[in-house]
Design an enzyme around this catalytic site. Sequence first.
Site, PDB file in Angstrom:
ATOM      1  N   GLY A 247       0.767  -1.241   0.000  1.00 54.89           N
ATOM      2  CA  GLY A 247       0.000   0.000   0.000  1.00 54.89           C
ATOM      3  C   GLY A 247       0.792   1.283   0.000  1.00 54.89           C
ATOM      4  O   GLY A 247       0.214   2.363  -0.183  1.00 54.89           O
ATOM      5  N   GLU A 285       3.938  -6.769   1.647  1.00 58.04           N
ATOM      6  CA  GLU A 285       3.448  -7.091   0.297  1.00 58.04           C
ATOM      7  C   GLU A 285       3.395  -5.858  -0.593  1.00 58.04           C
ATOM      8  O   GLU A 285       2.331  -5.489  -1.087  1.00 58.04           O
ATOM      9  CB  GLU A 285       2.033  -7.689   0.399  1.00 58.04           C
ATOM     10  CG  GLU A 285       1.898  -8.863   1.347  1.00 58.04           C
ATOM     11  CD  GLU A 285       0.427  -9.217   1.647  1.00 58.04           C
ATOM     12  OE1 GLU A 285      -0.469  -8.402   1.326  1.00 58.04           O
ATOM     13  OE2 GLU A 285       0.192 -10.291   2.204  1.00 58.04           O
ATOM     14  N   ARG A 288       2.832  -1.488  -5.881  1.00 61.97           N
ATOM     15  CA  ARG A 288       3.036  -0.206  -6.558  1.00 61.97           C
ATOM     16  C   ARG A 288       4.414   0.407  -6.291  1.00 61.97           C
ATOM     17  O   ARG A 288       5.095   0.862  -7.200  1.00 61.97           O
ATOM     18  CB  ARG A 288       1.965   0.786  -6.077  1.00 61.97           C
ATOM     19  CG  ARG A 288       1.991   2.133  -6.777  1.00 61.97           C
ATOM     20  CD  ARG A 288       1.083   3.141  -6.045  1.00 61.97           C
ATOM     21  NE  ARG A 288      -0.239   2.615  -5.778  1.00 61.97           N
ATOM     22  CZ  ARG A 288      -1.244   2.668  -6.647  1.00 61.97           C
ATOM     23  NH1 ARG A 288      -1.079   3.234  -7.817  1.00 61.97           N
ATOM     24  NH2 ARG A 288      -2.420   2.158  -6.337  1.00 61.97           N
ATOM     25  N   ARG A 324      -5.875   4.057 -15.223  1.00 63.82           N
ATOM     26  CA  ARG A 324      -5.848   4.783 -13.944  1.00 63.82           C
ATOM     27  C   ARG A 324      -6.433   6.198 -14.016  1.00 63.82           C
ATOM     28  O   ARG A 324      -7.183   6.584 -13.127  1.00 63.82           O
ATOM     29  CB  ARG A 324      -4.425   4.814 -13.367  1.00 63.82           C
ATOM     30  CG  ARG A 324      -3.868   3.410 -13.067  1.00 63.82           C
ATOM     31  CD  ARG A 324      -2.575   3.456 -12.275  1.00 63.82           C
ATOM     32  NE  ARG A 324      -2.781   3.981 -10.938  1.00 63.82           N
ATOM     33  CZ  ARG A 324      -2.519   5.206 -10.564  1.00 63.82           C
ATOM     34  NH1 ARG A 324      -1.962   6.059 -11.391  1.00 63.82           N
ATOM     35  NH2 ARG A 324      -2.789   5.598  -9.342  1.00 63.82           N
ATOM     36  N   CYS A 355     -13.977   4.941 -27.754  1.00 61.02           N
ATOM     37  CA  CYS A 355     -15.263   5.638 -27.848  1.00 61.02           C
ATOM     38  C   CYS A 355     -15.918   5.778 -26.482  1.00 61.02           C
ATOM     39  O   CYS A 355     -16.929   5.129 -26.185  1.00 61.02           O
ATOM     40  CB  CYS A 355     -16.168   4.899 -28.812  1.00 61.02           C
ATOM     41  SG  CYS A 355     -15.413   4.789 -30.422  1.00 61.02           S
ATOM     42  N   GLU A 356     -15.319   6.588 -25.624  1.00 65.29           N
ATOM     43  CA  GLU A 356     -15.830   6.914 -24.298  1.00 65.29           C
ATOM     44  C   GLU A 356     -15.305   8.294 -23.977  1.00 65.29           C
ATOM     45  O   GLU A 356     -14.115   8.563 -24.178  1.00 65.29           O
ATOM     46  CB  GLU A 356     -15.246   5.975 -23.216  1.00 65.29           C
ATOM     47  CG  GLU A 356     -15.516   4.515 -23.367  1.00 65.29           C
ATOM     48  CD  GLU A 356     -16.851   4.081 -22.798  1.00 65.29           C
ATOM     49  OE1 GLU A 356     -17.465   4.856 -22.039  1.00 65.29           O
ATOM     50  OE2 GLU A 356     -17.282   2.970 -23.138  1.00 65.29           O
TER      51      GLU A 356
HETATM   52  C1  PLP Z   1      -2.996  -5.017  -4.053  1.00 62.11           C
HETATM   53  C2  PLP Z   1      -2.506  -5.649  -2.816  1.00 62.11           C
HETATM   54  C3  PLP Z   1      -1.216  -5.354  -2.349  1.00 62.11           C
HETATM   55  C4  PLP Z   1      -0.300  -4.354  -2.991  1.00 62.11           C
HETATM   56  O1  PLP Z   1      -0.774  -3.052  -2.901  1.00 62.11           O
HETATM   57  P1  PLP Z   1       0.161  -1.846  -3.405  1.00 62.11           P
HETATM   58  O2  PLP Z   1      -0.636  -0.646  -3.117  1.00 62.11           O
HETATM   59  O3  PLP Z   1       0.391  -2.061  -4.854  1.00 62.11           O
HETATM   60  O4  PLP Z   1       1.431  -1.907  -2.628  1.00 62.11           O
HETATM   61  C5  PLP Z   1      -0.785  -6.034  -1.226  1.00 62.11           C
HETATM   62  N1  PLP Z   1      -1.569  -6.922  -0.588  1.00 62.11           N
HETATM   63  C6  PLP Z   1      -2.812  -7.213  -1.015  1.00 62.11           C
HETATM   64  C7  PLP Z   1      -3.627  -8.200  -0.272  1.00 62.11           C
HETATM   65  C8  PLP Z   1      -3.326  -6.584  -2.133  1.00 62.11           C
HETATM   66  O5  PLP Z   1      -4.563  -6.869  -2.544  1.00 62.11           O
END
Ligand code: PLP
Length: 425
Positions: A247, A285, A288, A324, A355-356
Amino acid sequence: MPINLPNKFEYRDNHLFIDNIELGEIANKVGTPCYVYSASAICERYRQYTRAFLIAGLEAEIFYAVKACSNLEIIRLLANEGAGADVVSGGELLRAMKAGVPAHKIVFAGVGKTAKEIELGLKSGIRAFNVESEPELRLIERLAKQLSLHARISLRLNPGVDPHTHAYITTGQRGNKFGISYEQALELARYATNSPYLWLVGVQCHIGSQLHELEPISEAANRLAELAQTVERQNNCALEYLDIGGGLGVAYRLAEEQAASPEALAQLVATTLARYGRNWKILAEPGRWLVAEAGTLLTEVLFLKSDTETTFAIVDAAMNDLIRPSLYQAYHEIVPLVEPLNSDLINYDVVGPVCESGDFLAQNRALPLLEEGMKLAILSAGAYGFSMSSNYNSRPRAAEILVEGDNWRSIRARETFEDLIRAEG
Ligand SMILES: *Cc1c(COP(=O)(O)O)cnc(C)c1O
C-alpha cells in the site's frame, strides 16, 4: 515547472533515456503504444525496501504483489532478488511459480477464492492463504481434509481505519468487502487452532493502496499486533509472522508530491512491535512502490483538434492501455521523448481513440507545443498499467519492453488481430 524525472530516466541532449537506452529508439523499433520498464530501477527499489526493514532491526520477508505488474519477466527479476509473491488468483499463483518463486514464498489473498484455486494452493504448498471470511476458512479446511494436507492460513484483519486514499482503493474500512473484523478474527483463530487441518501461522492486514499518511498504517499495525498477542494468549500458540500488507504510495506529481518512505514505514512497524515486546517476523506485500516509477507508457500524437474551450491531443494510447486516469482520476506526468527547443506551454486534454468520453490520459494539462507524430512518455506507469489493460474496442494490448542497462528486449509482444479472436468462433 521543472519535474524530477524518476530514477534511471534522464534527458541527454534533449532525448529521453532510461538507463543507457534512448526511448525514441524503442518507440521506432517496437511502435507505440508500448510499456518500457527499467530493470535496475525495480531492483534498486526492492533493495531499498528490504534495507529499510533491516535498518529498523526487523526480520522481514518481502512478497511482491504480483497484480501491480504481472509480466513473468518482472516477477522473475524480483524473485532473483529474493522476493516472494503475493497473489490474488490462481492465474497469478501459476505466474509466480512459472517465474521461479518457490511455493513457500507465495501468499494467496482475495475474498473470492474458488475451490479450484484453493486446491491449487494446497497442492503447491504455498506459505499461507490470507483468509478473508468464515465460509472461506471452512472451505479451505474441507479441501485440506479431502487432500489429507494441512492448510497454512493467516487471518486478514479489517482494522476499520480510514487510510485517506481514493475510495476505490481503500480496503480496511468498515463497509469494505475485505478482511475480517477483530472480534470475528478471534473466533476464527480459536476455530483454526482446534482444527487438525488448519495451521494458523500469522495475521495479516492491508488497508489500501497509494497511501501517503503513516498514521492510518500505524493504527492498523497496532491493531494487528494486538490481535496477534491476543490470539497467542487465548490459544496458547505462537504465530510465525505479522503480515503488514502493501500500500505504500508513490509521488505521481513529480514536481510537488512527497511520497511516504519505506524507511518511515519500517520504523513505525518497529516502534509498534517494541510496544508489544514481541519480535514477530514481518511479511510485507508492496506492489506499486516497487514498480510504478520504473515503468513508462510510450505513445504517439495522432491528431490535434481544437474547439473553443479545449485543445485535444489525440494519442494512440487509450484507457484500455492505462485505465488509472479514467478509473481513479489519477495523475501521470507526460513528457516528450524529444524536448522541444521552444519552451512555451499550452493546455491540452490528452485523449485516446476509445469511444468513451472518460477515455483520457490527462486533462487540462500544460505541455510543450505538440505536433502530430510527436512521441510522448506517460511516466510512473509501471504499476497497475499493463496489468489492468484490456482489449476494449478490440484494441490489441501493448508491447512490453525491459531495459537492462545497455540492452533492451521484448518481454511481451504486441498482440495481433489473431490473438484477439483466437478463442472465438
Ligand atoms: C494489491 C494488494 C497489495 C499491494 O498493494 P500496493 O498498493 O500495490 O502496494 C498487497 N496486498 C494485497 C492483499 C493486495 O490486494
